[in-house]
Design a protein around this motif. Structure first.
Motif, PDB file in Angstrom:
ATOM      1  N   GLU A 250       1.100  -1.006  -0.056  1.00 17.66           N
ATOM      2  CA  GLU A 250      -0.072  -0.682   0.151  1.00 17.66           C
ATOM      3  C   GLU A 250       1.118   1.099   0.788  1.00 17.66           C
ATOM      4  OE1 GLU A 250      -4.175   0.421   2.500  1.00 17.66           O
ATOM      5  OE2 GLU A 250      -2.259  -1.549   3.908  1.00 17.66           O
ATOM      6  N   GLU A 251       1.845   0.824   0.702  1.00 18.49           N
ATOM      7  CA  GLU A 251       2.748   2.282   1.808  1.00 18.49           C
ATOM      8  C   GLU A 251       3.597   2.595  -0.454  1.00 18.49           C
ATOM      9  OE1 GLU A 251       2.981   2.266   5.848  1.00 18.49           O
ATOM     10  OE2 GLU A 251       4.417   1.327   4.807  1.00 18.49           O
ATOM     11  N   ARG A 252       3.989   1.293  -0.760  1.00 16.55           N
ATOM     12  CA  ARG A 252       4.895   1.387  -2.034  1.00 16.55           C
ATOM     13  C   ARG A 252       3.938   2.102  -3.088  1.00 16.55           C
ATOM     14  NH1 ARG A 252       6.060  -3.011  -2.338  1.00 16.55           N
ATOM     15  NH2 ARG A 252       7.825  -2.393  -1.048  1.00 16.55           N
ATOM     16  N   ALA A 253       2.792   1.718  -3.256  1.00 14.52           N
ATOM     17  CA  ALA A 253       1.629   2.087  -4.276  1.00 14.52           C
ATOM     18  C   ALA A 253       1.402   4.007  -3.981  1.00 14.52           C
ATOM     19  CB  ALA A 253       0.311   1.988  -4.401  1.00 14.52           C
ATOM     20  N   PHE A 254       1.418   4.287  -3.140  1.00 18.26           N
ATOM     21  CA  PHE A 254       1.247   5.984  -3.112  1.00 18.26           C
ATOM     22  C   PHE A 254       2.765   6.309  -3.150  1.00 18.26           C
ATOM     23  CE2 PHE A 254      -2.722   5.044  -0.378  1.00 18.26           C
ATOM     24  CZ  PHE A 254      -3.062   5.673  -0.770  1.00 18.26           C
ATOM     25  N   TYR A 255       4.090   5.882  -2.961  1.00 18.96           N
ATOM     26  CA  TYR A 255       5.095   6.515  -3.118  1.00 18.96           C
ATOM     27  C   TYR A 255       5.166   6.579  -4.464  1.00 18.96           C
ATOM     28  CZ  TYR A 255       9.923   6.746  -3.154  1.00 18.96           C
ATOM     29  OH  TYR A 255      11.347   6.317  -3.979  1.00 18.96           O
ATOM     30  N   ASP A 256       5.363   5.680  -5.616  1.00 15.54           N
ATOM     31  CA  ASP A 256       5.006   5.055  -6.746  1.00 15.54           C
ATOM     32  C   ASP A 256       4.445   6.686  -7.504  1.00 15.54           C
ATOM     33  OD1 ASP A 256       7.011   3.327  -7.178  1.00 15.54           O
ATOM     34  OD2 ASP A 256       4.719   1.584  -7.041  1.00 15.54           O
ATOM     35  N   ALA A 257       2.871   6.561  -6.656  1.00 14.17           N
ATOM     36  CA  ALA A 257       2.449   7.740  -7.169  1.00 14.17           C
ATOM     37  C   ALA A 257       3.298   9.546  -7.175  1.00 14.17           C
ATOM     38  CB  ALA A 257       1.061   8.104  -6.492  1.00 14.17           C
ATOM     39  N   LEU A 258       3.886   9.427  -6.047  1.00 16.87           N
ATOM     40  CA  LEU A 258       3.984  10.593  -5.759  1.00 16.87           C
ATOM     41  C   LEU A 258       5.775  10.696  -6.509  1.00 16.87           C
ATOM     42  CD1 LEU A 258       4.096  10.457  -1.763  1.00 16.87           C
ATOM     43  CD2 LEU A 258       2.542  11.885  -3.195  1.00 16.87           C
ATOM     44  N   ALA A 259       6.153  10.101  -6.454  1.00 19.88           N
ATOM     45  CA  ALA A 259       7.789   9.445  -7.725  1.00 19.88           C
ATOM     46  C   ALA A 259       7.045   9.935  -9.377  1.00 19.88           C
ATOM     47  CB  ALA A 259       8.951   8.204  -6.896  1.00 19.88           C
ATOM     48  N   GLN A 260       5.722   9.816  -9.556  1.00 19.82           N
ATOM     49  CA  GLN A 260       6.036   9.596 -10.445  1.00 19.82           C
ATOM     50  C   GLN A 260       6.686  10.752 -11.689  1.00 19.82           C
ATOM     51  OE1 GLN A 260       2.231   9.563 -12.323  1.00 19.82           O
ATOM     52  NE2 GLN A 260       2.429   8.548 -13.809  1.00 19.82           N
ATOM     53  N   ASN A 261       6.385  11.904 -10.292  1.00 20.81           N
ATOM     54  CA  ASN A 261       7.064  13.250 -11.231  1.00 20.81           C
ATOM     55  C   ASN A 261       8.583  13.088 -11.207  1.00 20.81           C
ATOM     56  OD1 ASN A 261       7.470  16.124 -11.297  1.00 20.81           O
ATOM     57  ND2 ASN A 261       5.361  16.318 -11.699  1.00 20.81           N
ATOM     58  N   ASP A 262       9.496  13.155 -11.855  1.00 22.03           N
ATOM     59  CA  ASP A 262      10.773  13.332 -12.034  1.00 22.03           C
ATOM     60  C   ASP A 262      10.913  14.740 -11.167  1.00 22.03           C
ATOM     61  OD1 ASP A 262      11.180  10.626 -12.662  1.00 22.03           O
ATOM     62  OD2 ASP A 262      10.720  11.874 -15.277  1.00 22.03           O
ATOM     63  N   SER A 263      10.716  15.588 -11.271  1.00 19.78           N
ATOM     64  CA  SER A 263      11.291  17.288 -10.643  1.00 19.78           C
ATOM     65  C   SER A 263      10.655  16.902  -9.481  1.00 19.78           C
ATOM     66  CB  SER A 263      10.068  18.420 -11.096  1.00 19.78           C
ATOM     67  OG  SER A 263      10.328  18.458 -12.616  1.00 19.78           O
ATOM     68  N   ALA A 264       9.670  16.425  -8.684  1.00 18.32           N
ATOM     69  CA  ALA A 264       9.975  16.140  -7.130  1.00 18.32           C
ATOM     70  C   ALA A 264      10.557  15.050  -6.744  1.00 18.32           C
ATOM     71  CB  ALA A 264       8.043  14.998  -6.931  1.00 18.32           C
ATOM     72  N   VAL A 265      11.245  13.880  -7.318  1.00 22.66           N
ATOM     73  CA  VAL A 265      11.521  13.348  -6.735  1.00 22.66           C
ATOM     74  C   VAL A 265      13.134  13.588  -6.874  1.00 22.66           C
ATOM     75  CG1 VAL A 265      13.392  11.059  -7.357  1.00 22.66           C
ATOM     76  CG2 VAL A 265      10.941  11.407  -7.698  1.00 22.66           C
ATOM     77  N   GLU A 266      13.343  14.631  -7.546  1.00 25.22           N
ATOM     78  CA  GLU A 266      14.976  15.643  -7.618  1.00 25.22           C
ATOM     79  C   GLU A 266      14.917  16.323  -6.456  1.00 25.22           C
ATOM     80  OE1 GLU A 266      14.736  17.483 -11.428  1.00 25.22           O
ATOM     81  OE2 GLU A 266      15.669  15.401 -12.658  1.00 25.22           O
ATOM     82  N   ILE A 267      13.547  16.896  -6.422  1.00 23.46           N
ATOM     83  CA  ILE A 267      13.617  18.061  -5.178  1.00 23.46           C
ATOM     84  C   ILE A 267      13.675  17.215  -3.453  1.00 23.46           C
ATOM     85  CG2 ILE A 267      12.352  20.117  -4.265  1.00 23.46           C
ATOM     86  CD1 ILE A 267      11.268  20.526  -7.424  1.00 23.46           C
ATOM     87  N   MET A 268      12.859  15.794  -2.871  1.00 26.63           N
ATOM     88  CA  MET A 268      12.580  15.917  -2.122  1.00 26.63           C
ATOM     89  C   MET A 268      13.666  14.613  -2.542  1.00 26.63           C
ATOM     90  SD  MET A 268       8.824  16.670  -1.373  1.00 26.63           S
ATOM     91  CE  MET A 268       8.879  15.674   0.113  1.00 26.63           C
ATOM     92  N   SER A 269      13.860  13.734  -1.487  1.00 25.20           N
ATOM     93  CA  SER A 269      14.496  12.279  -1.302  1.00 25.20           C
ATOM     94  C   SER A 269      13.941  11.857  -1.188  1.00 25.20           C
ATOM     95  CB  SER A 269      15.215  12.687   0.609  1.00 25.20           C
ATOM     96  OG  SER A 269      14.744  12.453   1.617  1.00 25.20           O
ATOM     97  N   ASN A 270      13.940   9.829  -0.927  1.00 24.88           N
ATOM     98  CA  ASN A 270      13.452   8.985  -1.295  1.00 24.88           C
ATOM     99  C   ASN A 270      12.696   8.945   0.442  1.00 24.88           C
ATOM    100  OD1 ASN A 270      13.322   8.246  -3.827  1.00 24.88           O
ATOM    101  ND2 ASN A 270      15.343   7.371  -3.375  1.00 24.88           N
ATOM    102  N   SER A 271      13.393   9.078   0.664  1.00 26.91           N
ATOM    103  CA  SER A 271      13.100   8.932   2.324  1.00 26.91           C
ATOM    104  C   SER A 271      11.459   9.608   3.045  1.00 26.91           C
ATOM    105  CB  SER A 271      14.377   9.384   3.513  1.00 26.91           C
ATOM    106  OG  SER A 271      14.880  10.453   3.114  1.00 26.91           O
ATOM    107  N   GLU A 272      11.933  11.348   2.498  1.00 33.11           N
ATOM    108  CA  GLU A 272      10.627  11.780   2.822  1.00 33.11           C
ATOM    109  C   GLU A 272       9.833  11.253   1.758  1.00 33.11           C
ATOM    110  OE1 GLU A 272      12.167  16.159   2.853  1.00 33.11           O
ATOM    111  OE2 GLU A 272      12.656  15.317   1.461  1.00 33.11           O
TER     112      GLU A 272
END
Length: 340
Positions: A250-272
């Motif tokens: 469940e958590e990974r599904a929401f993580y994937d949803a958030l990490a779909q945007n490359d810009s968000a991944v660049e700005i925020m860390s994986n742990s965040e």
């Protein structure tokens, strides 16, 4: 006397109708045979049930290979021709001609069913229809082909793509009927993608798109059968990978949803992003009720709660609107799946 004359007239009409039905059936047989021109299927007519089963994969391969060469037109022509043959066979059933050709009709029907089982329609249209009437008419002629498992007929022992072995992959690549191997693997992958990504909208779209694009390249002849088999095997391998991030599905599904945007991944860390994903799961669980996605007031409440979480963790403001949409879509996925 008049009733007797009427009886004779009715009999004459019946005879003409039967003659027309037989004529139409024989014409349909000729058209069906033309679709397999160049392919010797004598074993299907004169052999044992085992022989008929053995000849089925190369027959399907013959049609699929022609389809690769003309963008699927041959596959559609074959399917249409056999559909017409089936209807003509029904109308002519009971006639000596229909009885004499029952085995051949059964073989053509088995090839058509095999292609349908592989979902090999080049336009992506799934028939899904089973003509029970024709099965009843010809089941004595070739019973074993009615329930044939295409992969099993090709020598595979009901492979489970989730545990694909290197031996099975090598077997696929060395398979004589390459086009059939492609369609069989596509069929397996479609099912496995649906099963493994059912509750993860981002991964489902990702793998489905990869599969569609790969098959499109194959149909456009940009890659050959061996190359596409290798691509599909690579997709299968990636589908089996489970990230070692400590997240629940469940958590990974929401993580994937958030990490779909490359810009968000660049700005925020994986742990965040993982922390946000964990909070989203808790929020969705606490706000969700029966059929919550159908009620706009609950959806609005969920939307506000998600937005607050993103703001609290300083998720990029310009990306928040899209993130809320995909998060809500992900939140709905497990709930809507249960109701299907």
């Amino acid at each position: 006397m008049p009733p007797l004359r009427g009886h004779h007239q009715l009999s004459a009409i019946s005879r003409v109708s039967e003659a027309e039905a037989v004529s139409a059936f024989l014409d349909a047989m000729d058209v069906a045979r033309q679709q397999l021109f160049g392919f010797d299927y004598a074993l299907a007519l004169d052999g044992s049930p085992k022989d008929r089963l053995k000849i089925l994969p190369p027959a399907i391969e013959h049609i699929l290979n022609k389809g690769v060469e003309d963008e699927g037109n041959s596959v559609k022509r074959f399917q249409d021709a056999i559909a017409t043959l089936v209807k003509a066979f029904k109308l002519a059933s009971g006639s000596p001609q229909a009885t004499d050709h029952a085995v051949e009709v059964a073989f053509f029907t088995a090839v058509r069913t095999g292609i349908e089982k592989l979902d090999a329609d080049r336009k992506g249209k799934k028939s899904g229809r089973s003509d029970f009437a024709i099965q009843q008419l010809v089941n004595n002629a070739v019973a074993s082909t009615e329930v044939v498992d295409i992969l099993e007929a090709c020598g595979f022992d009901r492979p489970d793509i989730s545990v694909l072995s290197e031996e099975f992959m090598i077997e696929l690549q060395n398979m004589k009927h390459k086009n059939l191997a492609v369609e069989a693997l596509k069929k397996l992958l479609n099912g496995e993608i649906g099963a493994k990504t059912r509750s993860n909208v981002v991964k489902k779209e990702e793998f489905s798109t990869r599969l569609e694009q790969a098959i499109a390249r194959y149909h456009n002849r940009s890659v050959d059968a061996i190359q596409i088999i290798q691509e599909l095997i690579a997709i299968a391998k990636d589908l089996r990978v489970v990230p070692e991030d400590g997240l629940t599905s469940e958590e990974r599904a929401f993580y994937d949803a958030l990490a779909q945007n490359d810009s968000a991944v660049e700005i925020m860390s994986n742990s965040e992003l993982q922390v946000i994903a964990t909070e989203l799961v808790k929020t969705v669980r606490s706000n969700a009720g029966a059929d919550w996605w159908r009620r706009e007031n609950v959806r609005a409440k969920m939307r506000i709660a998600v937005k607050k979480i993103l703001q609290r963790h300083v998720y990029p403001h310009d990306l928040t609107t899209d993130a809320v949409k995909i998060v809500l879509k992900q939140a709905e996925a497990p709930a809507t799946e249960v109701t299907r």
